[in-house]
Design a protein around this motif. Sequence first.
Motif, short mmCIF file in Angstrom:
data_model
loop_
_atom_site.label_atom_id
_atom_site.label_comp_id
_atom_site.label_asym_id
_atom_site.label_seq_id
_atom_site.Cartn_x
_atom_site.Cartn_y
_atom_site.Cartn_z
N PHE A 110 -94.26 -28.23 -58.04
CA PHE A 110 -94.63 -27.60 -56.77
C PHE A 110 -96.09 -27.83 -56.37
O PHE A 110 -96.50 -27.40 -55.29
N LEU A 111 -96.86 -28.48 -57.22
CA LEU A 111 -98.25 -28.78 -56.85
C LEU A 111 -98.53 -30.28 -56.87
O LEU A 111 -99.00 -30.85 -55.89
N PHE A 112 -98.24 -30.91 -57.99
CA PHE A 112 -98.60 -32.32 -58.13
C PHE A 112 -97.74 -33.22 -57.24
O PHE A 112 -98.26 -34.08 -56.51
N ILE A 113 -96.41 -33.01 -57.31
CA ILE A 113 -95.52 -33.86 -56.49
C ILE A 113 -95.76 -33.66 -55.00
O ILE A 113 -95.87 -34.64 -54.24
N PHE A 119 -99.51 -35.23 -49.05
CA PHE A 119 -100.91 -35.43 -48.66
C PHE A 119 -101.39 -36.87 -48.85
O PHE A 119 -101.79 -37.52 -47.89
N ILE A 120 -101.32 -37.37 -50.06
CA ILE A 120 -101.91 -38.68 -50.32
C ILE A 120 -101.21 -39.77 -49.50
O ILE A 120 -101.87 -40.56 -48.81
N ARG A 133 -103.29 -32.22 -44.30
CA ARG A 133 -103.76 -31.02 -44.95
C ARG A 133 -102.83 -29.85 -44.70
O ARG A 133 -102.51 -29.07 -45.62
N ARG A 134 -102.36 -29.70 -43.47
CA ARG A 134 -101.42 -28.63 -43.13
C ARG A 134 -100.08 -28.83 -43.84
O ARG A 134 -99.46 -27.87 -44.31
N LEU A 135 -99.67 -30.07 -43.90
CA LEU A 135 -98.40 -30.37 -44.58
C LEU A 135 -98.48 -30.04 -46.07
O LEU A 135 -97.53 -29.52 -46.66
#
Length: 414
Positions: A110-113, A119-120, A133-135
């Motif tokens: 839920f954070l890295f993926i 984002f990236i 950023r919002r996404l």
Amino acid sequence: MGVFGTEMHIIVFLVSLFELVFFFYQVIHYLSRPSEKSRLYYLILLYLLIQYNIVSGLLPDKNIPISIVLQNILAFSVSIIMAMYLPFYFYKVFDLKKLKFYAYRGSFIFLFIPFILCFIIPYYITKNLESSRRLLAIVPFFYSVSFLYSLIRAIIAKYLKNKDGNYKEEIIGAFAILFWVCLPVKAFFQTDLDIILEPLLHFKNGSETLVIVLTNIGLLIMTILFIKQAVRQSKEEYQKLLISERALQELNSELIIKVKERTHELELANEKRTNSFVNLAHETKTPLTLINNYLEEYINKHGETKELKVIKNSLGKLTKDIVNFFDLERINKGFSIYDHNQISDFSKILKEKIILFRQYANKKNIKITELIDDELFVKADPESIYRVINTGVSSKITLGINLIENGLCFPVSP
């Protein structure tokens, strides 16, 4: 501009500087006691927060020779890494088994993926920081709220199971997470917050500075709890040390008493054994004295032959050996048994002893060759010399007999 011509605000700089000093101070403590794993976990958390403060405070900066896209990705990466470590920190330090999912798989899922997918990749393709950023903020926000809820439940469950009175401190530590929950909120509303805060802070990146301050307040709360926990643990270890020391002293006292009792028992047993030998010597000395008296009478009437002389000397030796038993009693009473302040004729003593052993050696076909100089005098008690010669010559003859009987040497004619 901020500190030293960078984008970093003075408040962020001072906070980071203070935390950096505190970090090295804690490293020294950890190196002195590397077994304290909780301090190691805290050091990692502190390092990640210092890294977040510095990177987020400096980036993005047009003066740095790195693309703005890469700078923004780097700035968000450090915040994601710190957010991923927080569940692991609570799982390990507070020993909350129910947070295992969050500590390992949950943060990755839920954070890295989402950081990669939401984002990236979009930001690298579109170069639109605002939408990316919002996404990114959506999934981490709900994940952080879920983690906070599970954290409080895990602490309460641990309290109900262990009846631990320290659960209130852990609850306070859990609410420190609220300051990190603001990270995705800040990411979603960063532009609006910058517009609102710029007139107040006179700094265009006000939302970033505000979030850094809030996250450091959360760390301050956790630091206070960590210090209290370390002090409490030190007191408990000190109390255990005192208990162990008292137990060791009691054990030592018991051992001393047992050693004294055992020593007394051995002394009594040795005294009984010595008394038995002395009594036996007393009982044996009387018949030997009678035999010696009759032998002296016989020699006076019929004269002394070579054989009678050997018998007489052997009888005298036996009598002296019996008298030696009395030395045990004298030694136990602290008396000296020898007087070495006298001159003894060593040559004469040795020749007399050789006569006693020669007959015994002849029967075993052992030849004794004597090379004894005359007038050899020593300063010693003659009785002690007798004992040394008896021991030495007897051992030599016994060795020769054993060699002959085992076929290791051959006897010679006398």
